[in-house]
Design a protein around this motif. Sequence first.
Motif, short mmCIF file in Angstrom:
data_model
loop_
_atom_site.label_atom_id
_atom_site.label_comp_id
_atom_site.label_asym_id
_atom_site.label_seq_id
_atom_site.Cartn_x
_atom_site.Cartn_y
_atom_site.Cartn_z
N TRP A 197 -14.26 26.90 37.72
CA TRP A 197 -14.65 28.26 37.57
C TRP A 197 -14.84 28.75 36.20
N THR A 198 -14.22 28.29 35.25
CA THR A 198 -14.18 28.87 33.89
C THR A 198 -15.49 28.40 33.33
N LEU A 199 -15.66 27.11 33.57
CA LEU A 199 -16.84 26.19 32.95
C LEU A 199 -17.96 26.83 33.55
N PHE A 200 -18.18 26.95 34.81
CA PHE A 200 -19.38 27.55 35.61
C PHE A 200 -19.73 28.86 35.05
N MET A 201 -18.53 29.82 34.83
CA MET A 201 -18.75 31.05 34.46
C MET A 201 -19.38 31.18 33.09
N PHE A 202 -18.79 30.22 32.24
CA PHE A 202 -19.10 30.10 30.73
C PHE A 202 -20.69 29.91 30.60
N VAL A 203 -21.02 28.79 31.40
CA VAL A 203 -22.50 28.26 31.33
C VAL A 203 -23.34 29.38 31.85
N VAL A 204 -23.17 30.04 32.99
CA VAL A 204 -23.90 31.13 33.58
C VAL A 204 -23.88 32.37 32.65
N ASN A 205 -22.91 32.81 32.14
CA ASN A 205 -22.96 34.10 31.29
C ASN A 205 -23.02 34.01 29.73
N GLY A 206 -22.66 32.61 29.39
CA GLY A 206 -22.59 32.16 27.99
C GLY A 206 -23.96 31.49 27.42
N ILE A 207 -24.26 30.54 28.06
CA ILE A 207 -25.29 29.59 27.80
C ILE A 207 -26.67 30.12 28.22
N PHE A 208 -26.83 30.26 29.47
CA PHE A 208 -28.19 30.94 30.08
C PHE A 208 -28.69 32.11 29.23
N PRO A 209 -28.09 33.14 29.00
CA PRO A 209 -28.59 34.15 28.21
C PRO A 209 -29.15 33.77 26.96
N LYS A 219 -28.61 33.66 19.49
CA LYS A 219 -28.49 32.10 19.45
C LYS A 219 -27.56 31.74 18.25
N THR A 220 -26.27 32.07 18.30
CA THR A 220 -25.26 31.87 17.38
C THR A 220 -23.99 31.32 17.71
N ILE A 221 -23.50 30.54 16.83
CA ILE A 221 -22.03 29.94 17.17
C ILE A 221 -21.23 30.87 17.58
N GLY A 222 -21.11 32.02 16.89
CA GLY A 222 -20.53 33.41 17.22
C GLY A 222 -20.41 33.85 18.71
N HIS A 223 -21.64 33.72 19.19
CA HIS A 223 -21.85 33.95 20.83
C HIS A 223 -21.11 33.09 21.60
N ILE A 224 -21.20 31.75 21.12
CA ILE A 224 -20.55 30.71 21.98
C ILE A 224 -19.20 30.97 21.91
N VAL A 225 -18.57 31.12 20.72
CA VAL A 225 -17.01 31.06 20.58
C VAL A 225 -16.57 32.40 21.34
N PHE A 226 -17.30 33.52 21.19
CA PHE A 226 -16.97 34.99 21.88
C PHE A 226 -16.86 34.65 23.27
N SER A 227 -18.12 33.89 23.78
CA SER A 227 -18.20 33.61 25.28
C SER A 227 -17.00 32.78 25.89
N ILE A 228 -17.00 31.59 25.39
CA ILE A 228 -15.82 30.82 25.70
C ILE A 228 -14.49 31.38 25.67
N SER A 229 -14.29 32.19 24.77
CA SER A 229 -12.85 32.80 24.54
C SER A 229 -12.66 33.81 25.77
N ILE A 230 -13.65 34.68 26.02
CA ILE A 230 -13.39 35.59 27.26
C ILE A 230 -13.61 34.54 28.58
N TRP A 231 -14.00 33.84 28.63
CA TRP A 231 -14.02 33.02 30.07
C TRP A 231 -12.88 32.19 30.14
N LEU A 232 -12.17 31.68 29.02
CA LEU A 232 -10.96 30.86 29.10
C LEU A 232 -9.66 32.17 29.38
#
Length: 93
Positions: free
Chosen positions: A34-46, A57-70
């Motif tokens: 569930w966490t991985l799916f939500m991260f991909v849909v809400n963090g990577i797809f955008p 398209k920054t590393i900050g967005h990825i770090v923020f997104s993965i921390s939220i979904w974790l």
Amino acid sequence: MKHPWYWSKFQHDLWFKQREGGELAFWKTHVLFWTLFMFVVNGIFPMIFGVPYEAEKTIGHIVFSISIWLIAGFLYGKLSWCFGEKLYNKYSN
């Protein structure tokens, strides 16, 4: 005790099988997926497609997104396991 609409006999039997594997197996199969799916849909797809919003398209967005979904995944998993156990114990004879 009769099973209510929100905890059917079918759901009760599924939870019996789920709890045999233990909480760790539940976390590996359900929560991580569930966490991985939500991260991909809400963090990577955008970042790639701009849907449902345009993301930088920054590393900050990825770090923020993965921390939220974790954090969300942890809460989802803990609440799911606790409520499942509570209902299982309540409707076990």
